[in-house]
Design a protein around this motif. Structure first.
Motif, PDB file in Angstrom:
ATOM      1  N   GLY A   1       0.812  -1.197   0.000  1.00  0.00           N
ATOM      2  CA  GLY A   1       0.000   0.000   0.000  1.00  0.00           C
ATOM      3  C   GLY A   1       0.853   1.257   0.000  1.00  0.00           C
ATOM      4  O   GLY A   1       2.033   1.237   0.336  1.00  0.00           O
ATOM      5  N   GLY A   2       0.234   2.372  -0.407  1.00  0.00           N
ATOM      6  CA  GLY A   2       0.946   3.637  -0.425  1.00  0.00           C
ATOM      7  C   GLY A   2       1.636   3.948  -1.732  1.00  0.00           C
ATOM      8  O   GLY A   2       2.319   4.962  -1.845  1.00  0.00           O
ATOM      9  N   LYS A   3       1.516   3.090  -2.746  1.00  0.00           N
ATOM     10  CA  LYS A   3       2.136   3.326  -4.044  1.00  0.00           C
ATOM     11  C   LYS A   3       1.062   3.364  -5.121  1.00  0.00           C
ATOM     12  O   LYS A   3      -0.107   3.070  -4.871  1.00  0.00           O
ATOM     13  N   SER A   4       1.472   3.683  -6.351  1.00  0.00           N
ATOM     14  CA  SER A   4       0.531   3.814  -7.453  1.00  0.00           C
ATOM     15  C   SER A   4      -0.021   2.445  -7.836  1.00  0.00           C
ATOM     16  O   SER A   4       0.741   1.510  -8.128  1.00  0.00           O
ATOM     17  N   LEU A   5      -1.340   2.345  -7.859  1.00  0.00           N
ATOM     18  CA  LEU A   5      -1.982   1.079  -8.192  1.00  0.00           C
ATOM     19  C   LEU A   5      -1.900   0.794  -9.689  1.00  0.00           C
ATOM     20  O   LEU A   5      -1.725  -0.353 -10.102  1.00  0.00           O
ATOM     21  N   ASP A   6      -2.000   1.837 -10.520  1.00  0.00           N
ATOM     22  CA  ASP A   6      -1.967   1.635 -11.970  1.00  0.00           C
ATOM     23  C   ASP A   6      -0.603   1.134 -12.437  1.00  0.00           C
ATOM     24  O   ASP A   6      -0.512   0.274 -13.325  1.00  0.00           O
ATOM     25  N   ALA A   7       0.465   1.692 -11.852  1.00  0.00           N
ATOM     26  CA  ALA A   7       1.806   1.237 -12.242  1.00  0.00           C
ATOM     27  C   ALA A   7       2.010  -0.227 -11.872  1.00  0.00           C
ATOM     28  O   ALA A   7       2.641  -0.984 -12.615  1.00  0.00           O
ATOM     29  N   GLU A   8       1.474  -0.649 -10.725  1.00  0.00           N
ATOM     30  CA  GLU A   8       1.589  -2.055 -10.325  1.00  0.00           C
ATOM     31  C   GLU A   8       0.773  -2.955 -11.245  1.00  0.00           C
ATOM     32  O   GLU A   8       1.196  -4.074 -11.558  1.00  0.00           O
ATOM     33  N   LYS A   9      -0.395  -2.479 -11.689  1.00  0.00           N
ATOM     34  CA  LYS A   9      -1.222  -3.302 -12.575  1.00  0.00           C
ATOM     35  C   LYS A   9      -0.510  -3.606 -13.889  1.00  0.00           C
ATOM     36  O   LYS A   9      -0.606  -4.720 -14.411  1.00  0.00           O
ATOM     37  N   GLN A  10       0.198  -2.633 -14.433  1.00  0.00           N
ATOM     38  CA  GLN A  10       0.872  -2.831 -15.712  1.00  0.00           C
ATOM     39  C   GLN A  10       2.023  -3.831 -15.606  1.00  0.00           C
ATOM     40  O   GLN A  10       2.260  -4.603 -16.529  1.00  0.00           O
ATOM     41  N   ALA A  11       2.731  -3.821 -14.468  1.00  0.00           N
ATOM     42  CA  ALA A  11       3.895  -4.696 -14.322  1.00  0.00           C
ATOM     43  C   ALA A  11       3.542  -6.047 -13.720  1.00  0.00           C
ATOM     44  O   ALA A  11       4.367  -6.969 -13.761  1.00  0.00           O
ATOM     45  N   LEU A  12       2.331  -6.173 -13.185  1.00  0.00           N
ATOM     46  CA  LEU A  12       1.991  -7.383 -12.436  1.00  0.00           C
ATOM     47  C   LEU A  12       1.875  -8.612 -13.335  1.00  0.00           C
ATOM     48  O   LEU A  12       2.143  -9.736 -12.889  1.00  0.00           O
ATOM     49  N   THR A  13       1.489  -8.419 -14.566  1.00  0.00           N
ATOM     50  CA  THR A  13       1.281  -9.566 -15.461  1.00  0.00           C
ATOM     51  C   THR A  13       2.591 -10.238 -15.868  1.00  0.00           C
ATOM     52  O   THR A  13       2.572 -11.359 -16.365  1.00  0.00           O
TER      53      THR A  13
ATOM     54  N   GLN B   1      -9.239  -6.892  -8.774  1.00  0.00           N
ATOM     55  CA  GLN B   1      -9.423  -5.779  -9.709  1.00  0.00           C
ATOM     56  C   GLN B   1      -8.578  -5.893 -10.968  1.00  0.00           C
ATOM     57  O   GLN B   1      -8.984  -5.394 -12.007  1.00  0.00           O
ATOM     58  N   THR B   2      -7.392  -6.481 -10.889  1.00  0.00           N
ATOM     59  CA  THR B   2      -6.513  -6.574 -12.055  1.00  0.00           C
ATOM     60  C   THR B   2      -6.926  -7.770 -12.903  1.00  0.00           C
ATOM     61  O   THR B   2      -6.812  -8.924 -12.463  1.00  0.00           O
ATOM     62  N   VAL B   3      -7.373  -7.510 -14.108  1.00  0.00           N
ATOM     63  CA  VAL B   3      -7.941  -8.569 -14.949  1.00  0.00           C
ATOM     64  C   VAL B   3      -6.862  -9.542 -15.411  1.00  0.00           C
ATOM     65  O   VAL B   3      -7.051 -10.762 -15.400  1.00  0.00           O
ATOM     66  N   ALA B   4      -5.713  -9.011 -15.829  1.00  0.00           N
ATOM     67  CA  ALA B   4      -4.679  -9.866 -16.420  1.00  0.00           C
ATOM     68  C   ALA B   4      -3.823 -10.581 -15.382  1.00  0.00           C
ATOM     69  O   ALA B   4      -2.892 -11.301 -15.753  1.00  0.00           O
ATOM     70  N   PHE B   5      -4.089 -10.398 -14.084  1.00  0.00           N
ATOM     71  CA  PHE B   5      -3.300 -11.029 -13.036  1.00  0.00           C
ATOM     72  C   PHE B   5      -3.769 -12.477 -12.869  1.00  0.00           C
ATOM     73  O   PHE B   5      -4.853 -12.734 -12.361  1.00  0.00           O
TER      74      PHE B   5
END
Length: 818
Positions: free
Chosen positions: A159-171, A189-193
């Protein structure tokens, strides 16, 4: 010469790209040899002391060598071989025994042998920790070991960081480290995870993660994960509940506990003591201890974030001579990371913290761990003192216990094999800071408010503790504790008041009468003996003109003072100065009486206010009570007096001159006497139509008269202009000229005025605008005229008057040619 091979490539092949493809395939890895070496591990008779004794890959060996890890600890020697073979593990070891490497090495090796690499492989290992700081620490160790040849994509989600940046790198991640809340957020929430191909699940500080605080999040995460996986749990105080093991779907777990037979649950190099310290002496004892240990590295634990903030701010103002830091869960992530980095790098410092820093964090060379507030249980105590005496270093832990907490806490510590010895404080070196805190709280209203919130949060933390054998609420002297924080009295807390409601309900009428008479006698005695008011108490009774004024009034008032505040504020027309308690989920703000019932508020409003000079204002139903200088000033301000007066009523007068309200409701009986509503509606429509029809006739007549008047005015204006021209020429208009060429009287008058260009009266003719080089004489003359009527008149004039001079003839010729 060999024949040239023609390929379909149009560009030269990039060398780096081909090498990268070969590197991703890892053809040079001999997975079969590693698999065979792992299967040959003897878990029963084999003894492994060094990391070189284990069948590890070259990248892992290089990472261990670069980090200077050579000899394994007890938990590592037992847990790593089992994990390499794929067993589920329940690992329990003392704090500072190297549990982090016990699961990071198996994660890297098992995924390495499976060749679980690249974005197509998906997530292979998931590591969950209870706090952000511990997750960051695990991720740093993972990076240090894995950056020497491993090609896994590892990520950190907290927590405390950008959620969108994590979504892009999480896959693209193969190994993920994070906290339960953020991981669950990405799973939902992250579809591609995708976690369908997960191989390993690791829970660090598992007893805390499986606790009530994270129970829902962990249960939801487990529902997303596949059941066929390897699960490892590590903690200093391991949970062996069947319910917890069933929730995680563990399959024949191996319980690894290397210190179960030890005499102590804490490291041998840790010296543990406790001090009998009442609540009112905690601040003085802590300040004296810090003053005596300025060259040491100290970590102090408190029960709540508000207490941490107050102690940090107050001690910082007094300048103890040692760098002060503070960390708690309400801080932003950047501030927490800066604090942990500064404390880790410092040689001498003091860190005030909540239990957010109690688990897993590796602060190097901590000399003292001071537990100012008693922990909730022994497990929390073990984790707190585990921040010192790590990796066989020496350390010392001290806990402050109130007299009521001593017996129960010592019994709990003895049951968990935690040896604690009592020590005494030297009274010569003890310093009192109570007067300084009182002065600072009086001078700084923000610090005073912080002290009140610290008191409230500490009292609530004691009230909510489960172990009532240790935390006995009624045996704490909260009044003295509030005075030690610099407050004039204990703030208002509902559960600290003596609530005898149940006793009064259960008691008989005779006992109530006896108790009532005794209370009356006590009341009379109290009236005779009034307490002496000190100067400090009178100063604190003044309301600070600051943003926190309402909060102070809410926190420090009791009983009769509350009623006084409520009555005064209600008289001024404002809201109650004392709102409902924060603990109330539903609170009654206003009571509306039923039909036939008289409310208490209405009765109070009818009674006149007493206690001051009463003034009846004109236009005000309630009298004005003047009981202070501030109320006296109201009489000089017309604007403020208007607020106290009643609002006026807007009235209208009918045709007979009688006054009525602007809007009045018709009586129901009168309305019914006029007929049915539909008939009244039709009657109203017909009446409205007749009114509109009459108004339309009047409007048409008025418009017709307006047009006639406009035409009459235009004719009069034309007649006046013709008479004016005749008067200026000095001669009448001939009747022959009127009918000549169809020119009317007005045009002929204009023609005569314009055509009289001869200088008969001795006046100069008006100057004409000079002609352009491309204009003829006729064009210049036409351009100088402004209307078509004048052009016609000039043309008719040229036809009637004969030219007299040569210039007249030239202009006439030019006009005919043009």
């Amino acid at each position: 010469m060999a024949a040239t091979v023609i390929t379909g490539r149009t560009r030269p092949t990039k060398v780096k790209k081909q090498a990268n493809v070969q590197k991703r395939k890892r053809d040079d890895v001999d997975v079969e040899k590693l698999e065979q070496a792992v299967t040959e591990l003897d878990l029963q008779n084999g003894s492994y002391k060094d990391f070189t004794d284990l069948p590890l890959s070259d990248p892992t060996k290089q990472g261990l060598k670069a980090s200077h890890f050579a000899v394994m600890t007890d938990i590592q020697a037992k847990a790593i071989p089992l994990a390499l073979k794929g067993h589920d593990i329940l690992g329990a070891a003392k704090t500072g025994s190297g549990k982090t490497l016990s699961f990071i090495i198996p994660v890297l090796e098992n995924l390495y042998r499976l060749q679980h690499i690249g974005a197509d492989a998906g997530l292979g290992a998931l590591i969950i920790s209870p706090t952000r700081e511990l997750a960051i620490q695990i991720f740093d160790v993972l990076c240090k070991l894995g950056r020497h040849g491993h090609m896994f994509a590892a990520g950190l989600v907290i927590g405390g960081k950008s959620l969108d940046a994590e979504k892009q790198a999480l896959t693209r991640m193969n190994i993920l480290v994070g906290t339960p809340g953020r991981i669950l957020q990405h799973l939902s929430q992250t579809v591609a995870f995708n976690v369908d191909d997960l191989k390993m699940l690791v829970l660090d500080e598992a007893d805390r993660i499986l606790d009530m605080g994270f129970q829902r999040d962990v249960d939801a995460i487990i529902d997303y994960l596949p059941k066929e996986r390897q699960t490892m749990l590590f903690s200093a105080t391991q949970s062996r509940k069947v319910s917890d093991l069933a929730r995680l779907s563990l399959q024949d777990p191996e319980y690894v506990s290397v210190h179960a037979e030890d005499k102590s649950a804490t490291p041998k190099s840790l010296t543990q003591n406790y001090i009998i310290c009442p609540l009112e002496d905690k601040m003085d004892t802590l300040w004296s201890f810090i003053q005596a240990s300025k060259k040491s590295k100290i970590l102090c634990f408190f029960s709540s974030a508000k207490v941490v903030r107050f102690v940090y701010e107050s001690f910082r103002h007094m300048q103890p001579g040692i760098p002060l830091l503070h960390i708690h869960g309400r801080q932003k992530q950047g501030a927490r990371l800066d604090t942990t980095a500064k404390f880790s790098a410092a040689k001498a410092s003091c860190l005030f913290a909540t239990d957010v820093a109690a688990r897993g964090l590796d602060f190097p060379a901590v000399d003292f761990v001071i537990q100012v507030d008693c922990p909730e249980d022994v497990d929390t105590y073990i984790h707190r003192v585990g921040r010192t005496a790590r990796y066989n270093r020496e350390g010392r832990g001290v806990i402050f216990l109130a007299p009521s907490e001593e017996e129960g806490m010592l019994q709990r510590l003895e049951a968990k094999k935690v040896p604690v010895e009592i020590i005494n404080v030297r009274q010569k070196k003890k310093q009192s800071i109570k007067s300084q805190l009182v002065h600072m709280c009086f001078k700084d209203p923000a610090l005073k408010y912080l002290a009140q919130k610290a008191f409230i949060t500490y009292a609530k933390s004691v009230y909510l503790q489960k172990d009532k054998d240790i935390f006995k609420l009624k045996e704490y002297d909260f009044e003295a504790f509030a005075a030690s924080l610099g407050l004039p009295g204990a703030p208002k807390i509902r559960f600290l008041k003596d609530d005898d409601g149940k006793k009064k309900k259960q008691a008989s009428r005779q006992t109530l009468e006896v108790s009532g008479s005794s209370e009356e006698n006590e009341g009379e005695e109290n009236k005779k003996e009034k307490p002496v008011r000190t100067k400090v108490a009178r100063m604190f009774e003044r309301q600070n003109q600051d943003v926190f004024a309402d909060h102070y009034k809410n926190l420090v008032t009791h009983g009769e003072d509350e009623e006084a505040f409520r009555s005064a504020d209600a008289f001024l027309g404002g809201k109650s100065a004392i709102p409902a308690d924060d603990d109330d989920f539903m609170a009654v703000k206003r009571r509306i009486p039923a039909d036939g019932e008289v409310s208490d508020d209405d009765d109070d409003e009818d009674e006149p206010k007493t206690g001051g000079r009463i003034i009846n204002l004109q236009g005000a139903s309630q009298p004005l009570v003047i009981d202070s200088n501030r109320r006296e000033k109201l009489l000089k301000s017309k604007k403020k007096l208007l607020k106290l007066k009643d609002k006026g009523h807007k009235i209208v007068f009918d045709d007979d001159g009688n006054a009525h309200e602007m809007y009045e409701l018709e009586d129901e009986d009168d309305f019914k006497a006029k007929g049915l509503p539909e008939a009244q509606r039709q009657k109203f429509i017909e009446t409205a139509k007749e009114v509109v029809r009459e108004a339309d006739v009047e409007d048409k007549a008025a418009q017709k008269m307006k047009k006639k008047d406009k035409l009459r005015k235009r004719k009069d204006r034309e007649r006046n202009e013709a008479e004016k021209v005749v008067d200026e020429d000095g001669e009448d208009v001939e009747e022959d000229a009127v009918g000549f060429g169809g020119v009317d009287e007005d045009l002929l008058a204009n023609f005569r005025a314009d055509a009289d260009f001869s200088d008969q009266d001795g006046e100069e003719a008006p100057t004409k605008k000079p002609k352009k080089w491309f204009q003829s004489d006729s064009e210049g003359e036409d351009e100088g005229r402004g209307s078509k009527k004048r052009k016609k008149v000039r043309k008719s004039k040229r036809d009637v008057i004969e030219p007299q001079t040569l210039e007249d003839m030239e202009s006439l010729a030019a006009g005919l040619l043009g």
